[in-house]
Design a protein around this motif. Structure first.
Motif, PDB file in Angstrom:
ATOM      1  N   ILE A  40      13.870 -24.886  46.325  1.00 43.37           N
ATOM      2  CA  ILE A  40      13.218 -23.691  46.871  1.00 43.37           C
ATOM      3  C   ILE A  40      11.862 -24.056  47.466  1.00 43.37           C
ATOM      4  O   ILE A  40      11.498 -23.598  48.546  1.00 43.37           O
ATOM      5  N   SER A  41      11.137 -24.920  46.786  1.00 43.55           N
ATOM      6  CA  SER A  41       9.834 -25.365  47.283  1.00 43.55           C
ATOM      7  C   SER A  41       9.974 -26.153  48.587  1.00 43.55           C
ATOM      8  O   SER A  41       9.140 -26.025  49.494  1.00 43.55           O
ATOM      9  N   ALA A  42      11.023 -26.949  48.699  1.00 42.40           N
ATOM     10  CA  ALA A  42      11.276 -27.670  49.960  1.00 42.40           C
ATOM     11  C   ALA A  42      11.523 -26.673  51.089  1.00 42.40           C
ATOM     12  O   ALA A  42      11.029 -26.851  52.207  1.00 42.40           O
ATOM     13  N   VAL A  65      17.519 -18.732  34.557  1.00 41.49           N
ATOM     14  CA  VAL A  65      16.427 -17.766  34.553  1.00 41.49           C
ATOM     15  C   VAL A  65      15.241 -18.340  35.331  1.00 41.49           C
ATOM     16  O   VAL A  65      14.681 -19.364  34.940  1.00 41.49           O
ATOM     17  N   PRO A  66      14.867 -17.676  36.428  1.00 45.86           N
ATOM     18  CA  PRO A  66      13.719 -18.159  37.207  1.00 45.86           C
ATOM     19  C   PRO A  66      12.434 -18.098  36.380  1.00 45.86           C
ATOM     20  O   PRO A  66      12.270 -17.207  35.550  1.00 45.86           O
ATOM     21  N   ASP A  67      11.536 -19.038  36.628  1.00 49.07           N
ATOM     22  CA  ASP A  67      10.247 -19.039  35.945  1.00 49.07           C
ATOM     23  C   ASP A  67       9.132 -18.749  36.958  1.00 49.07           C
ATOM     24  O   ASP A  67       9.408 -18.433  38.118  1.00 49.07           O
ATOM     25  N   VAL A  68       7.899 -18.849  36.513  1.00 50.78           N
ATOM     26  CA  VAL A  68       6.757 -18.566  37.393  1.00 50.78           C
ATOM     27  C   VAL A  68       6.773 -19.497  38.602  1.00 50.78           C
ATOM     28  O   VAL A  68       6.494 -19.065  39.736  1.00 50.78           O
ATOM     29  N   ILE A  69       7.136 -20.744  38.408  1.00 51.24           N
ATOM     30  CA  ILE A  69       7.178 -21.714  39.509  1.00 51.24           C
ATOM     31  C   ILE A  69       8.220 -21.298  40.546  1.00 51.24           C
ATOM     32  O   ILE A  69       7.983 -21.387  41.749  1.00 51.24           O
ATOM     33  N   THR A  70       9.355 -20.821  40.080  1.00 51.99           N
ATOM     34  CA  THR A  70      10.415 -20.353  40.986  1.00 51.99           C
ATOM     35  C   THR A  70       9.891 -19.223  41.859  1.00 51.99           C
ATOM     36  O   THR A  70      10.067 -19.233  43.080  1.00 51.99           O
ATOM     37  N   TYR A  71       9.261 -18.251  41.216  1.00 54.35           N
ATOM     38  CA  TYR A  71       8.738 -17.106  41.963  1.00 54.35           C
ATOM     39  C   TYR A  71       7.585 -17.509  42.877  1.00 54.35           C
ATOM     40  O   TYR A  71       7.487 -17.013  44.000  1.00 54.35           O
ATOM     41  N   ASN A  72       6.723 -18.396  42.421  1.00 49.58           N
ATOM     42  CA  ASN A  72       5.621 -18.846  43.278  1.00 49.58           C
ATOM     43  C   ASN A  72       6.151 -19.487  44.557  1.00 49.58           C
ATOM     44  O   ASN A  72       5.664 -19.201  45.657  1.00 49.58           O
TER      45      ASN A  72
END
Length: 120
Positions: A40-42, A65-72
């Motif tokens: 996702i970050s890429a 389960v998405p975490d804060v990093i996923t949402y960021n």
């Protein structure tokens, strides 16, 4: 695969990261949240907000389960493309899941609103 996808993320090679994720799945390797976060970050670095949100939905569909990093990363992808409504929707979703937004989360959300001329 995780290290390769992370390298793609750092090099903004979103297409290669997505391809490696697909390859993992073909080999019946189970990607975890970290692998999805890097992919996702890429996509975020490649300004591919729709692909990022598709990956977010895919990981949730796989029971991750998405975490804060996923949402960021997802919010930042929306911010880069001035998708302020999507960014705010993700912020609300994140909070609805009981996750505490970080400074990065708020900065990306505010920046998305600014880019979309929704600062009032």
């Amino acid at each position: 695969y995780s290290a390769s996808i992370s390298a793609c993320e750092k090099g903004a090679q979103w297409q290669q990261a997505v391809q490696l994720l697909a390859e993992m799945q073909l080999l019946e390797l189970v990607p975890d949240v970290i692998v999805y976060n890097a992919t996702i970050s890429a996509c975020e670095k490649g300004s591919r907000w729709q692909q990022a949100l598709q990956l977010l939905a895919e990981m949730q569909g796989r029971g991750l389960v998405p975490d804060v990093i996923t949402y960021n990363a997802s919010i930042s992808a929306c911010e880069k493309s001035s998708q302020w409504q999507q960014a705010l929707q993700l912020l609300a979703e994140m909070q609805g899941r009981g996750l505490v937004p970080s400074v990065i989360t708020y900065n990306a959300s505010i920046s998305a609103c600014e880019k979309g001329s929704q600062w009032q």
